[in-house]
Design a protein around this motif. Sequence first.
Motif, PDB file in Angstrom:
ATOM      1  N   VAL A  43       0.955  -1.354   0.165  1.00 50.37           N
ATOM      2  CA  VAL A  43      -0.019   0.107  -0.098  1.00 50.37           C
ATOM      3  C   VAL A  43       1.073   1.211   0.134  1.00 50.37           C
ATOM      4  N   PRO A  44       1.411   1.670  -1.190  1.00 51.98           N
ATOM      5  CA  PRO A  44       2.435   2.611  -1.258  1.00 51.98           C
ATOM      6  C   PRO A  44       1.845   4.070  -0.931  1.00 51.98           C
ATOM      7  N   GLY A  45       2.793   4.624  -0.127  1.00 53.81           N
ATOM      8  CA  GLY A  45       2.367   6.126   0.696  1.00 53.81           C
ATOM      9  C   GLY A  45       1.637   5.961   1.912  1.00 53.81           C
ATOM     10  N   VAL A  46       1.321   4.788   2.335  1.00 52.74           N
ATOM     11  CA  VAL A  46       0.383   4.738   3.653  1.00 52.74           C
ATOM     12  C   VAL A  46       1.534   4.360   4.957  1.00 52.74           C
ATOM     13  N   SER A  47       1.297   5.143   6.020  1.00 55.44           N
ATOM     14  CA  SER A  47       2.288   4.712   7.152  1.00 55.44           C
ATOM     15  C   SER A  47       1.810   3.551   7.700  1.00 55.44           C
ATOM     16  N   TYR A  52      -2.264   0.358  10.596  1.00 54.75           N
ATOM     17  CA  TYR A  52      -2.732  -0.400  11.943  1.00 54.75           C
ATOM     18  C   TYR A  52      -4.297   0.018  12.245  1.00 54.75           C
ATOM     19  N   SER A  53      -4.536   1.438  12.259  1.00 55.36           N
ATOM     20  CA  SER A  53      -5.776   1.732  12.546  1.00 55.36           C
ATOM     21  C   SER A  53      -6.992   1.526  11.636  1.00 55.36           C
ATOM     22  N   SER A  54      -6.413   1.692  10.408  1.00 50.02           N
ATOM     23  CA  SER A  54      -7.477   1.001   9.400  1.00 50.02           C
ATOM     24  C   SER A  54      -7.756  -0.364   9.667  1.00 50.02           C
ATOM     25  N   THR A  55      -6.758  -1.297   9.770  1.00 54.97           N
ATOM     26  CA  THR A  55      -6.745  -2.669  10.146  1.00 54.97           C
ATOM     27  C   THR A  55      -7.968  -2.923  11.075  1.00 54.97           C
ATOM     28  N   GLU A  77       4.279  -2.792  17.945  1.00 55.32           N
ATOM     29  CA  GLU A  77       4.856  -4.098  17.204  1.00 55.32           C
ATOM     30  C   GLU A  77       4.450  -4.144  15.790  1.00 55.32           C
ATOM     31  N   GLY A  78       3.361  -3.348  15.495  1.00 56.27           N
ATOM     32  CA  GLY A  78       2.682  -3.419  14.377  1.00 56.27           C
ATOM     33  C   GLY A  78       2.090  -4.954  14.294  1.00 56.27           C
ATOM     34  N   VAL A  79       1.170  -5.431  14.972  1.00 53.35           N
ATOM     35  CA  VAL A  79       0.579  -6.842  14.868  1.00 53.35           C
ATOM     36  C   VAL A  79      -0.833  -6.741  15.525  1.00 53.35           C
ATOM     37  N   VAL A  80      -1.734  -7.273  14.552  1.00 54.44           N
ATOM     38  CA  VAL A  80      -3.117  -7.222  15.013  1.00 54.44           C
ATOM     39  C   VAL A  80      -3.285  -8.907  14.899  1.00 54.44           C
ATOM     40  N   ILE A  81      -3.791  -9.399  15.941  1.00 53.00           N
ATOM     41  CA  ILE A  81      -4.210 -10.980  15.690  1.00 53.00           C
ATOM     42  C   ILE A  81      -5.703 -11.185  15.995  1.00 53.00           C
ATOM     43  N   GLY A  82      -6.786 -11.758  15.129  1.00 56.83           N
ATOM     44  CA  GLY A  82      -7.813 -12.097  15.478  1.00 56.83           C
ATOM     45  C   GLY A  82      -8.471 -13.170  15.081  1.00 56.83           C
ATOM     46  N   ASN A  83      -9.486 -13.355  15.076  1.00 58.19           N
ATOM     47  CA  ASN A  83     -10.353 -14.648  14.727  1.00 58.19           C
ATOM     48  C   ASN A  83     -11.656 -14.379  13.733  1.00 58.19           C
ATOM     49  N   GLY A  84     -11.800 -15.130  12.769  1.00 55.90           N
ATOM     50  CA  GLY A  84     -13.124 -14.963  11.979  1.00 55.90           C
ATOM     51  C   GLY A  84     -13.799 -16.349  11.604  1.00 55.90           C
ATOM     52  N   ILE A  85     -14.957 -16.056  10.931  1.00 55.62           N
ATOM     53  CA  ILE A  85     -15.722 -17.134  10.453  1.00 55.62           C
ATOM     54  C   ILE A  85     -15.913 -16.549   9.268  1.00 55.62           C
ATOM     55  N   ARG A 108      -3.476 -13.148  11.351  1.00 53.01           N
ATOM     56  CA  ARG A 108      -2.601 -12.347  12.068  1.00 53.01           C
ATOM     57  C   ARG A 108      -2.116 -11.241  10.447  1.00 53.01           C
ATOM     58  N   ILE A 109      -2.140 -10.046  11.308  1.00 52.99           N
ATOM     59  CA  ILE A 109      -1.616  -8.889  10.181  1.00 52.99           C
ATOM     60  C   ILE A 109      -0.224  -8.173  10.950  1.00 52.99           C
ATOM     61  N   ASP A 110       0.657  -8.378   9.959  1.00 54.44           N
ATOM     62  CA  ASP A 110       2.064  -7.687  10.502  1.00 54.44           C
ATOM     63  C   ASP A 110       2.051  -6.849   9.750  1.00 54.44           C
ATOM     64  N   ILE A 111       2.279  -5.462  10.193  1.00 61.52           N
ATOM     65  CA  ILE A 111       2.380  -4.401   9.658  1.00 61.52           C
ATOM     66  C   ILE A 111       3.704  -3.214   9.695  1.00 61.52           C
ATOM     67  N   LYS A 112       3.774  -2.872   8.422  1.00 62.02           N
ATOM     68  CA  LYS A 112       5.215  -2.075   8.225  1.00 62.02           C
ATOM     69  C   LYS A 112       4.755  -1.047   7.430  1.00 62.02           C
ATOM     70  N   ASP A 113       5.628   0.275   7.407  1.00 62.69           N
ATOM     71  CA  ASP A 113       5.101   1.176   6.411  1.00 62.69           C
ATOM     72  C   ASP A 113       4.877   0.628   4.953  1.00 62.69           C
ATOM     73  N   GLU A 114       3.893   1.017   4.294  1.00 65.87           N
ATOM     74  CA  GLU A 114       3.605   0.812   3.111  1.00 65.87           C
ATOM     75  C   GLU A 114       3.328  -0.553   2.578  1.00 65.87           C
ATOM     76  N   ARG A 115       3.163  -1.474   3.673  1.00 75.36           N
ATOM     77  CA  ARG A 115       2.918  -2.869   3.357  1.00 75.36           C
ATOM     78  C   ARG A 115       2.174  -3.805   4.583  1.00 75.36           C
ATOM     79  N   TYR A 116       1.622  -4.594   4.389  1.00 77.83           N
ATOM     80  CA  TYR A 116       1.325  -5.503   5.338  1.00 77.83           C
ATOM     81  C   TYR A 116       1.131  -6.873   4.967  1.00 77.83           C
TER      82      TYR A 116
END
Length: 173
Positions: A43-47, A52-55, A77-85, A108-116
């Motif tokens: 996701v170019p240009g996105v911090s 993280y907040s969008s996730t 840490e740039g981490v969001v872990i969740g569950n879904g159905i 698990r979503i691992d987040i860095k600048d411009e990518r996840y």
Amino acid sequence: MRFGIIKTLGLFSAVSMFSGCMTGPQHELVSDSEKVYEKVISVPGVSSDDIYSSTRTWLAENFVSSKAVIEYANKEEGVVIGNGITEIPCADSECWIYTSKKAKFSMRIDIKDERYKSKFFNLEVYVRGSDYMKAGYYNYVTKSELDRLKVKFDDLSQSLKSHIERKEKNSDW
């Protein structure tokens, strides 16, 4: 006596026919190591803060309640872990029995600048009850189910990307 033989032959024929439909390679169970799907999304240009907040928002909007869905979230840490159905649509001979199945998963979503990176794991498929098995979620996943789940997981990863990009465009409302 003759009626009993006819009944037995009919039952044998039906069992043979349906078991033949369910023994192909698409119905083979996959190993635990195969039940993981990962994808890196740019996701170019996105911090990382914005991703993280969008996730977190995306999880709340797509999985009913982010409080029930999110198990762990750490912005530093740039981490969001969740569950879904999700629903798994039927395929081929399965459509005679049901139109869809449910599958539970962890993500698990691992987040860095411009990518996840999205990682989907801990897959369990809902099995309807029978005389031989209690209804519930089991970690038995067939190759066919996994292939269809991977399409769903790819769609979820792309949906998150669209949400991030949309939020970025609408930040000056």
